[in-house]
Design a protein around this motif. Sequence first.
Motif, PDB file in Angstrom:
ATOM      1  N   GLN A  65      41.685  11.793 -13.154  1.00 57.19           N
ATOM      2  CA  GLN A  65      41.805  11.551 -11.702  1.00 57.19           C
ATOM      3  C   GLN A  65      40.432  11.313 -11.068  1.00 57.19           C
ATOM      4  N   ALA A  66      39.423  12.081 -11.522  1.00 60.00           N
ATOM      5  CA  ALA A  66      38.071  11.895 -10.983  1.00 60.00           C
ATOM      6  C   ALA A  66      37.560  10.506 -11.377  1.00 60.00           C
ATOM      7  N   ALA A  67      37.849  10.107 -12.621  1.00 55.77           N
ATOM      8  CA  ALA A  67      37.397   8.796 -13.105  1.00 55.77           C
ATOM      9  C   ALA A  67      38.066   7.674 -12.317  1.00 55.77           C
ATOM     10  N   GLU A  68      39.317   7.900 -11.957  1.00 54.10           N
ATOM     11  CA  GLU A  68      40.037   6.882 -11.196  1.00 54.10           C
ATOM     12  C   GLU A  68      39.437   6.736  -9.791  1.00 54.10           C
ATOM     13  N   ALA A  69      39.134   7.870  -9.168  1.00 50.47           N
ATOM     14  CA  ALA A  69      38.536   7.834  -7.828  1.00 50.47           C
ATOM     15  C   ALA A  69      37.159   7.163  -7.884  1.00 50.47           C
ATOM     16  N   TYR A  70      36.402   7.506  -8.927  1.00 47.32           N
ATOM     17  CA  TYR A  70      35.070   6.924  -9.062  1.00 47.32           C
ATOM     18  C   TYR A  70      35.160   5.428  -9.358  1.00 47.32           C
ATOM     19  N   GLY A  71      36.057   5.062 -10.284  1.00 49.47           N
ATOM     20  CA  GLY A  71      36.206   3.650 -10.676  1.00 49.47           C
ATOM     21  C   GLY A  71      36.611   2.800  -9.495  1.00 49.47           C
ATOM     22  N   ASP A  72      37.515   3.317  -8.674  1.00 51.83           N
ATOM     23  CA  ASP A  72      37.961   2.585  -7.493  1.00 51.83           C
ATOM     24  C   ASP A  72      36.783   2.401  -6.530  1.00 51.83           C
ATOM     25  N   TYR A  73      36.024   3.475  -6.347  1.00 51.42           N
ATOM     26  CA  TYR A  73      34.910   3.405  -5.393  1.00 51.42           C
ATOM     27  C   TYR A  73      33.808   2.465  -5.888  1.00 51.42           C
ATOM     28  N   TRP A  74      33.465   2.606  -7.170  1.00 52.80           N
ATOM     29  CA  TRP A  74      32.395   1.767  -7.724  1.00 52.80           C
ATOM     30  C   TRP A  74      32.761   0.285  -7.622  1.00 52.80           C
ATOM     31  N   VAL A  75      33.981  -0.044  -8.075  1.00 52.92           N
ATOM     32  CA  VAL A  75      34.367  -1.457  -8.133  1.00 52.92           C
ATOM     33  C   VAL A  75      34.631  -2.015  -6.732  1.00 52.92           C
ATOM     34  N   ILE A 144      37.755   3.676 -18.299  1.00 59.04           N
ATOM     35  CA  ILE A 144      39.156   3.375 -17.971  1.00 59.04           C
ATOM     36  C   ILE A 144      39.366   3.411 -16.450  1.00 59.04           C
ATOM     37  N   GLY A 145      38.765   4.403 -15.779  1.00 58.16           N
ATOM     38  CA  GLY A 145      38.859   4.466 -14.311  1.00 58.16           C
ATOM     39  C   GLY A 145      38.289   3.197 -13.677  1.00 58.16           C
ATOM     40  N   LEU A 146      37.189   2.706 -14.260  1.00 56.22           N
ATOM     41  CA  LEU A 146      36.569   1.482 -13.740  1.00 56.22           C
ATOM     42  C   LEU A 146      37.465   0.265 -13.975  1.00 56.22           C
ATOM     43  N   ILE A 147      38.087   0.203 -15.147  1.00 58.76           N
ATOM     44  CA  ILE A 147      38.976  -0.934 -15.447  1.00 58.76           C
ATOM     45  C   ILE A 147      40.171  -0.922 -14.485  1.00 58.76           C
ATOM     46  N   LYS A 148      40.671   0.277 -14.167  1.00 58.00           N
ATOM     47  CA  LYS A 148      41.762   0.369 -13.176  1.00 58.00           C
ATOM     48  C   LYS A 148      41.302  -0.188 -11.828  1.00 58.00           C
ATOM     49  N   GLY A 149      40.056   0.128 -11.463  1.00 57.85           N
ATOM     50  CA  GLY A 149      39.493  -0.377 -10.205  1.00 57.85           C
ATOM     51  C   GLY A 149      39.410  -1.900 -10.211  1.00 57.85           C
ATOM     52  N   VAL A 150      39.107  -2.469 -11.387  1.00 59.21           N
ATOM     53  CA  VAL A 150      39.036  -3.934 -11.506  1.00 59.21           C
ATOM     54  C   VAL A 150      40.428  -4.540 -11.298  1.00 59.21           C
ATOM     55  N   GLY A 151      41.452  -3.916 -11.894  1.00 59.07           N
ATOM     56  CA  GLY A 151      42.834  -4.394 -11.689  1.00 59.07           C
ATOM     57  C   GLY A 151      43.196  -4.387 -10.210  1.00 59.07           C
ATOM     58  N   LYS A 152      42.778  -3.316  -9.530  1.00 58.49           N
ATOM     59  CA  LYS A 152      43.085  -3.212  -8.097  1.00 58.49           C
ATOM     60  C   LYS A 152      42.360  -4.312  -7.303  1.00 58.49           C
ATOM     61  N   TYR A 153      41.105  -4.558  -7.652  1.00 60.21           N
ATOM     62  CA  TYR A 153      40.333  -5.580  -6.933  1.00 60.21           C
ATOM     63  C   TYR A 153      41.026  -6.937  -7.017  1.00 60.21           C
ATOM     64  N   TYR A 154      41.506  -7.297  -8.222  1.00 60.85           N
ATOM     65  CA  TYR A 154      42.145  -8.614  -8.403  1.00 60.85           C
ATOM     66  C   TYR A 154      43.652  -8.572  -8.101  1.00 60.85           C
ATOM     67  N   LYS A 155      44.123  -7.418  -7.611  1.00 60.37           N
ATOM     68  CA  LYS A 155      45.540  -7.222  -7.274  1.00 60.37           C
ATOM     69  C   LYS A 155      46.442  -7.598  -8.448  1.00 60.37           C
ATOM     70  N   GLU A 156      46.064  -7.093  -9.619  1.00 59.19           N
ATOM     71  CA  GLU A 156      46.858  -7.358 -10.821  1.00 59.19           C
ATOM     72  C   GLU A 156      47.319  -6.023 -11.393  1.00 59.19           C
ATOM     73  N   ASN A 157      48.557  -6.045 -11.864  1.00 62.11           N
ATOM     74  CA  ASN A 157      49.103  -4.820 -12.422  1.00 62.11           C
ATOM     75  C   ASN A 157      48.773  -4.742 -13.922  1.00 62.11           C
TER      76      ASN A 157
END
Length: 173
Positions: A65-75, A144-157
Amino acid sequence: MKGVIVIALKEMVVKNFGESIWNDVLLKAGITLEPMLMITSNVDEQVVLRVISSLCEILEITLEQAAEAYGDYWVNVYSQRIYGTFYRTAKTSKDFLLKLDSVHIAMTKDIDDANPPRFEYEWTDGKTLIMKYKSKRGLIDIAIGLIKGVGKYYKENLKINKLGNDKVEIVFP
Ligand code: HEM
């Protein structure tokens, strides 16, 4: 590890959870005097790992969960300000992720003591990519958290599966 990683982490925690949580995290990690960091400063990896685990304890969240929050913020926030062109010149998360190895090399080549993670790519079918993460730091969960953030940026599931401590499978839509 480079200061830029920790500067973004602090900014994420302060913005999302507040300054006093950041101070609690530092205290719990045994840091009594917060150093002034610059993007290119060297930060002791063990200290960064202690800060991350203190953050998980204080917020009562898992490392994922921390990695996801960080990945979203970084990306989606932090790196957009200084490295935004990398995202804008890629049309999809696939284009972006395939550039990630060369982005890390290019962004750290003029920084002393930088030691960026390396990525290798292997396709198992037309839309399934295995990214091999090569770093002695063992931060696959952060990757992995960062890759999730990348998916969110490009609005891809993206479907993202951790295959081990050095491998992640990504299924593109
Ligand atoms: C434009 C986007 C990005 C830029 C400019 C960037 C740049 C950097 C820089 C400068 C470092 C510090 C290297 C060092 O301490 O020597 C780093 C570390 C790292 N980057 Fe990126 N990064 C980006 C996106 C990503 C993404 C999407 C991932 C997902 C896989 C990723 C994975 C990591 C990891 C896991 C580390 C921690 C160090 C390690 O594991 O060895 N980065 N990145």
